[in-house]
Design an enzyme around this catalytic site. Structure first.
Site, PDB file in Angstrom:
ATOM      1  N   ARG A  14      -9.423  -7.512  -6.457  1.00  0.00           N
ATOM      2  CA  ARG A  14     -10.255  -8.721  -6.398  1.00  0.00           C
ATOM      3  C   ARG A  14     -11.721  -8.313  -6.412  1.00  0.00           C
ATOM      4  NH1 ARG A  14     -12.052  -7.536  -1.238  1.00  0.00           N
ATOM      5  NH2 ARG A  14     -10.447  -6.753   0.153  1.00  0.00           N
ATOM      6  N   GLU A  73      -6.450   2.929  -1.094  1.00  0.00           N
ATOM      7  CA  GLU A  73      -5.878   1.663  -1.559  1.00  0.00           C
ATOM      8  C   GLU A  73      -6.681   1.121  -2.725  1.00  0.00           C
ATOM      9  OE1 GLU A  73      -6.169  -1.982   0.589  1.00  0.00           O
ATOM     10  OE2 GLU A  73      -8.120  -1.549   1.444  1.00  0.00           O
ATOM     11  N   ASN A  79      -8.155  -2.560  -4.084  1.00  0.00           N
ATOM     12  CA  ASN A  79      -8.364  -3.978  -3.818  1.00  0.00           C
ATOM     13  C   ASN A  79      -8.441  -4.707  -5.149  1.00  0.00           C
ATOM     14  OD1 ASN A  79      -8.408  -3.805  -0.992  1.00  0.00           O
ATOM     15  ND2 ASN A  79     -10.529  -3.115  -1.022  1.00  0.00           N
ATOM     16  N   LYS A 101       0.806  -1.215   0.000  1.00  0.00           N
ATOM     17  CA  LYS A 101       0.000   0.000   0.000  1.00  0.00           C
ATOM     18  C   LYS A 101       0.842   1.268   0.000  1.00  0.00           C
ATOM     19  CE  LYS A 101      -3.759  -0.276   2.614  1.00  0.00           C
ATOM     20  NZ  LYS A 101      -4.566  -0.577   3.833  1.00  0.00           N
ATOM     21  N   ARG A 115     -24.302  -6.693   6.063  1.00  0.00           N
ATOM     22  CA  ARG A 115     -23.538  -7.910   6.332  1.00  0.00           C
ATOM     23  C   ARG A 115     -24.006  -8.489   7.658  1.00  0.00           C
ATOM     24  NH1 ARG A 115     -17.166  -7.027   4.784  1.00  0.00           N
ATOM     25  NH2 ARG A 115     -17.445  -5.477   3.143  1.00  0.00           N
ATOM     26  N   LYS A 132     -16.101  -2.861   7.167  1.00  0.00           N
ATOM     27  CA  LYS A 132     -17.428  -2.471   6.678  1.00  0.00           C
ATOM     28  C   LYS A 132     -18.542  -3.363   7.223  1.00  0.00           C
ATOM     29  CE  LYS A 132     -14.823  -1.389   2.598  1.00  0.00           C
ATOM     30  NZ  LYS A 132     -14.248  -2.017   1.384  1.00  0.00           N
ATOM     31  N   HIS A 170     -16.003   6.763   3.631  1.00  0.00           N
ATOM     32  CA  HIS A 170     -15.292   5.802   2.789  1.00  0.00           C
ATOM     33  C   HIS A 170     -16.122   5.647   1.513  1.00  0.00           C
ATOM     34  CE1 HIS A 170     -13.162   1.845   1.960  1.00  0.00           C
ATOM     35  NE2 HIS A 170     -14.161   1.846   1.096  1.00  0.00           N
ATOM     36  N   VAL A 215     -16.481  -7.963  -1.203  1.00  0.00           N
ATOM     37  CA  VAL A 215     -17.647  -8.487  -0.476  1.00  0.00           C
ATOM     38  C   VAL A 215     -18.923  -7.753  -0.923  1.00  0.00           C
ATOM     39  CG1 VAL A 215     -18.703  -8.751   1.809  1.00  0.00           C
ATOM     40  CG2 VAL A 215     -16.238  -9.105   1.536  1.00  0.00           C
TER      41      VAL A 215
HETATM   42  P1  ADP Z   1     -13.991  -5.732   1.588  1.00  0.00           P
HETATM   43  O1  ADP Z   1     -14.840  -6.042   2.758  1.00  0.00           O
HETATM   44  O2  ADP Z   1     -14.013  -4.324   1.212  1.00  0.00           O
HETATM   45  O3  ADP Z   1     -14.167  -6.654   0.432  1.00  0.00           O
HETATM   46  P2  ADP Z   1     -11.866  -6.372   3.363  1.00  0.00           P
HETATM   47  O4  ADP Z   1     -10.535  -5.715   3.382  1.00  0.00           O
HETATM   48  O5  ADP Z   1     -12.768  -6.152   4.525  1.00  0.00           O
HETATM   49  O6  ADP Z   1     -12.520  -5.903   2.024  1.00  0.00           O
HETATM   50  O7  ADP Z   1     -11.632  -7.912   3.153  1.00  0.00           O
HETATM   51  C1  ADP Z   1     -12.532  -8.798   2.514  1.00  0.00           C
HETATM   52  C2  ADP Z   1     -12.363 -10.159   3.071  1.00  0.00           C
HETATM   53  O8  ADP Z   1     -11.039 -10.599   3.023  1.00  0.00           O
HETATM   54  C3  ADP Z   1     -12.817 -10.238   4.501  1.00  0.00           C
HETATM   55  O9  ADP Z   1     -13.499 -11.447   4.632  1.00  0.00           O
HETATM   56  C4  ADP Z   1     -11.522 -10.232   5.284  1.00  0.00           C
HETATM   57  O10 ADP Z   1     -11.647 -10.965   6.475  1.00  0.00           O
HETATM   58  C5  ADP Z   1     -10.577 -10.884   4.318  1.00  0.00           C
HETATM   59  N1  ADP Z   1      -9.221 -10.340   4.367  1.00  0.00           N
HETATM   60  C6  ADP Z   1      -8.835  -9.083   4.104  1.00  0.00           C
HETATM   61  N2  ADP Z   1      -7.512  -8.952   4.187  1.00  0.00           N
HETATM   62  C7  ADP Z   1      -7.023 -10.160   4.506  1.00  0.00           C
HETATM   63  C8  ADP Z   1      -5.720 -10.688   4.723  1.00  0.00           C
HETATM   64  N3  ADP Z   1      -4.640  -9.944   4.623  1.00  0.00           N
HETATM   65  N4  ADP Z   1      -5.603 -11.989   5.026  1.00  0.00           N
HETATM   66  C9  ADP Z   1      -6.692 -12.763   5.115  1.00  0.00           C
HETATM   67  N5  ADP Z   1      -7.942 -12.328   4.921  1.00  0.00           N
HETATM   68  C10 ADP Z   1      -8.118 -11.059   4.617  1.00  0.00           C
HETATM   69  P1  ADP Z   2      -7.710  -2.075   4.722  1.00  0.00           P
HETATM   70  O1  ADP Z   2      -6.674  -2.564   3.757  1.00  0.00           O
HETATM   71  O2  ADP Z   2      -7.562  -2.686   6.048  1.00  0.00           O
HETATM   72  O3  ADP Z   2      -9.090  -2.129   4.141  1.00  0.00           O
HETATM   73  P2  ADP Z   2      -7.762   0.816   4.248  1.00  0.00           P
HETATM   74  O4  ADP Z   2      -6.541   1.567   3.890  1.00  0.00           O
HETATM   75  O5  ADP Z   2      -8.715   0.535   3.148  1.00  0.00           O
HETATM   76  O6  ADP Z   2      -7.327  -0.548   4.958  1.00  0.00           O
HETATM   77  O7  ADP Z   2      -8.524   1.556   5.426  1.00  0.00           O
HETATM   78  C1  ADP Z   2      -9.593   0.962   6.112  1.00  0.00           C
HETATM   79  C2  ADP Z   2     -10.455   2.026   6.752  1.00  0.00           C
HETATM   80  O8  ADP Z   2      -9.687   2.840   7.654  1.00  0.00           O
HETATM   81  C3  ADP Z   2     -11.057   3.011   5.770  1.00  0.00           C
HETATM   82  O9  ADP Z   2     -12.262   2.543   5.229  1.00  0.00           O
HETATM   83  C4  ADP Z   2     -11.260   4.244   6.647  1.00  0.00           C
HETATM   84  O10 ADP Z   2     -12.421   4.108   7.429  1.00  0.00           O
HETATM   85  C5  ADP Z   2     -10.063   4.196   7.561  1.00  0.00           C
HETATM   86  N1  ADP Z   2      -8.935   5.000   7.027  1.00  0.00           N
HETATM   87  C6  ADP Z   2      -7.938   4.566   6.234  1.00  0.00           C
HETATM   88  N2  ADP Z   2      -7.068   5.543   5.951  1.00  0.00           N
HETATM   89  C7  ADP Z   2      -7.522   6.650   6.584  1.00  0.00           C
HETATM   90  C8  ADP Z   2      -7.053   7.999   6.718  1.00  0.00           C
HETATM   91  N3  ADP Z   2      -5.908   8.412   6.156  1.00  0.00           N
HETATM   92  N4  ADP Z   2      -7.786   8.847   7.488  1.00  0.00           N
HETATM   93  C9  ADP Z   2      -8.914   8.449   8.089  1.00  0.00           C
HETATM   94  N5  ADP Z   2      -9.404   7.204   8.013  1.00  0.00           N
HETATM   95  C10 ADP Z   2      -8.719   6.297   7.277  1.00  0.00           C
HETATM   96 MG    MG Z   3      -9.775  -1.121   2.473  1.00  0.00          MG
END
Ligand code: ADP
Ligand code: ADP
Ligand code: MG
Length: 459
Positions: free
Chosen positions: A292, A288, A290, A116, A338, A237, A208, A295
């Site tokens: 893929r 960031e 993602n 990231k 969810r 989320k 977000h 969810v």
């Molecule tokens: P989103 O909900 O936006 O699709 P999340 O970052 O919450 O993205 O992750 C989606 C799914 O992947 C969740 O079920 C979470 O538990 C899983 N997950 C996310 N990051 C990792 C990781 N580094 N290793 C294993 N599982 C992960």
């Molecule tokens: P992850 O890979 O765990 O999903 P993210 O970088 O997407 O991590 O951040 C997850 C959540 O954390 C975001 O949805 C937001 O709520 C919060 N967040 C991330 N970066 C910031 C920031 N710079 N300032 C405030 N909130 C943040």
């Molecule tokens: Mg994220």
């Protein structure tokens, strides 16, 4: 088109992918751990293979076992779903080396976006706004201190390999920095096997907002509108909606264009999501990508009418996207809840167990994505997601009302879950007005739980 595709996942997303494959007349091959012998994806499939013990590391993350099954059964592609191996670039490469398509972007793209801190640099060079922060990774706490002083407190320490809201710490004052830096490092090491950290300015009370991207091999890159995912517990989320009430048509257009530019800069192919935080002044910043299926992809499917998993499979088979940007039409409003096997009264502690009785909502404008059934024994080893309730309606208020009645119909006996909490969120005046940010749930948790309690007493 592919003839046989292996689904390297479990739970609702394995069922979701299974359905898309069947509708394309492709034969699904599924894999499962010893804890999942009774799982729905296994029961649906004609071809199901056990790949190891319950622990993810021994089964759903076991690259060798998965590739062995794929090769032995003559699969021509692998769909990784989300979580598990979906963002593992070495797995994407290994699929190709084994002569199979990986339904997702290339290993190199996953690698580039998976760090990231490095992804921030790429976005800066593509002219996409990022949150002010460190230029790449932080080597030590002294460097962190210097960056924090430069951008000003409060700051957010984040893990370069982060995901699922883990490895993150908010720092409001210099004297907290050292302790929180070490905490973030050890959490990142424990969760991701990688302790690398970077820093961003903490955006106060942001929303977000993310954009769904689709790109094909022919060089078409489109976005499919936004999702507001600001209802979060611990940076994860819980409820998502599309379109966001916070975006004017002009802002949506600008953010969509930035998301497409970001995907182009990454050389992207297949489905992906560009995540932004939006501050209270209407400034947006990339956080960031993602790489893929997400969810919350169904809310986008409901407002665009496009089957994203089907598109993923088609694109991986070399076919062009079935729509052009100008053909994308966002209609109505969609919300996803969810339903997690977690106890909101006990800090969202996981609550696995047997589903003694299950009744799912239905009716007009309702979709339920789940792998639950009555009698299913929810294993404690994996994600706590039990079901996704998705509704759509012509207007936001109608979608809110529809979701309320869905949550009223939902009955799950056994695991404790967050259904009542979601129901109360949908009655909160700030939510109904669309006036909420990522701090909403933490700020209103006590009120919402008290409302849940009153409801229980009445019942
Ligand atoms: P989103 O909900 O936006 O699709 P999340 O970052 O919450 O993205 O992750 C989606 C799914 O992947 C969740 O079920 C979470 O538990 C899983 N997950 C996310 N990051 C990792 C990781 N580094 N290793 C294993 N599982 C992960
Ligand atoms: P992850 O890979 O765990 O999903 P993210 O970088 O997407 O991590 O951040 C997850 C959540 O954390 C975001 O949805 C937001 O709520 C919060 N967040 C991330 N970066 C910031 C920031 N710079 N300032 C405030 N909130 C943040
Ligand atoms: Mg994220």
């Amino acid at each position: 088109m592919f003839k046989r595709v292996l689904i390297a996942n479990r739970g609702e997303i394995a069922v979701r992918i299974f359905r898309a494959l069947r509708e394309l007349d492709i034969e699904p091959v599924v894999v499962y751990s010893q804890a999942d012998a009774e799982a729905l994806h296994v029961q649906l499939a004609e071809h199901a293979y056990c790949i190891g013990p319950a622990r993810s590391a021994d089964s759903y993350l076991n690259v060798e076992a998965i590739l062995t099954v794929a090769q032995a059964t003559g699969c021509d592609a692998i769909h990784p779903g989300y979580g598990f191996l979906s963002e593992n670039p070495d797995f994407a490469d290994a699929c190709l080396q084994a002569g199979m398509a990986f339904i997702g972007p290339s290993g190199d793209v996953i690698r580039a976006m998976g760090n990231k801190a490095a992804a921030r640099r790429l976005m800066i060079s593509a002219g996409v706004p990022v949150v002010p922060g460190s230029d790449g990774a932080l080597d030590n706490v002294q460097q962190a201190r210097a960056v924090a002083e430069g951008i000003g407190y409060p700051v957010l320490i984040k893990a370069s390999a982060g995901g699922g809201g883990r490895g993150m710490r908010r720092v409001f004052a210099p004297e907290q920095l050292e302790t929180l830096f070490e905490e973030a490092r050890s959490e990142a090491l424990a969760c991701f096997g990688n302790g690398e950290l970077y820093m961003e300015k903490l955006v106060l009370n942001p929303r977000h907002i993310e954009f769904q991207i689709m790109a094909d091999r022919q060089g078409n890159v489109i976005h499919l509108g936004d999702r507001d995912c600001s209802i979060q517990r611990r940076n994860q989320k819980m409820l998502e909606e599309s379109p966001s009430k916070a975006l004017s048509p002009q802002l949506r257009e600008r953010m969509g264009a930035a998301a497409v530019a970001a995907a182009r800069a990454a050389g992207y192919e297949n489905a992906g999501t560009i995540e932004f935080v939006l501050d209270q002044e209407g400034n947006f910043y990339f956080i960031e990508m993602n790489t893929r299926i997400q969810v919350e992809h169904p809310v986008t499917e409901m407002v665009t009418g496009l089957d994203l998993v089907r598109e993923q499979i088609r694109v991986a088979a070399g076919l062009p996207l079935s729509v052009r940007q100008e053909e994308v039409c966002l209609r109505g409003h969609a919300i996803e809840c969810r339903i997690n096997a977690e106890d909101p009264r006990r800090a969202f502690r996981p609550s696995p167990g047997t589903v003694e009785f299950l009744h799912l909502p239905g009716g007009y404008g309702v979709r339920v994505d789940t792998a639950l059934y009555t009698g299913y024994d929810l294993p404690p080893y994996y994600d706590s997601l039990m079901a996704k309730l998705i509704v759509c309606a012509p207007t936001r208020l109608e979608a809110i009302r529809r979701m309320r009645r869905c949550l009223e119909e939902l009955v799950i006996h056994g695991p404790v879950h967050n259904g009542d909490l979601l129901h109360q969120i949908l009655y909160h005046p700030d939510f109904v007005r669309g006036n909420y940010d990522t701090g909403f749930l933490a700020a209103h948790m006590d009120t919402l739980l008290a409302w849940c309690g009153e409801e229980e007493e009445q019942a």
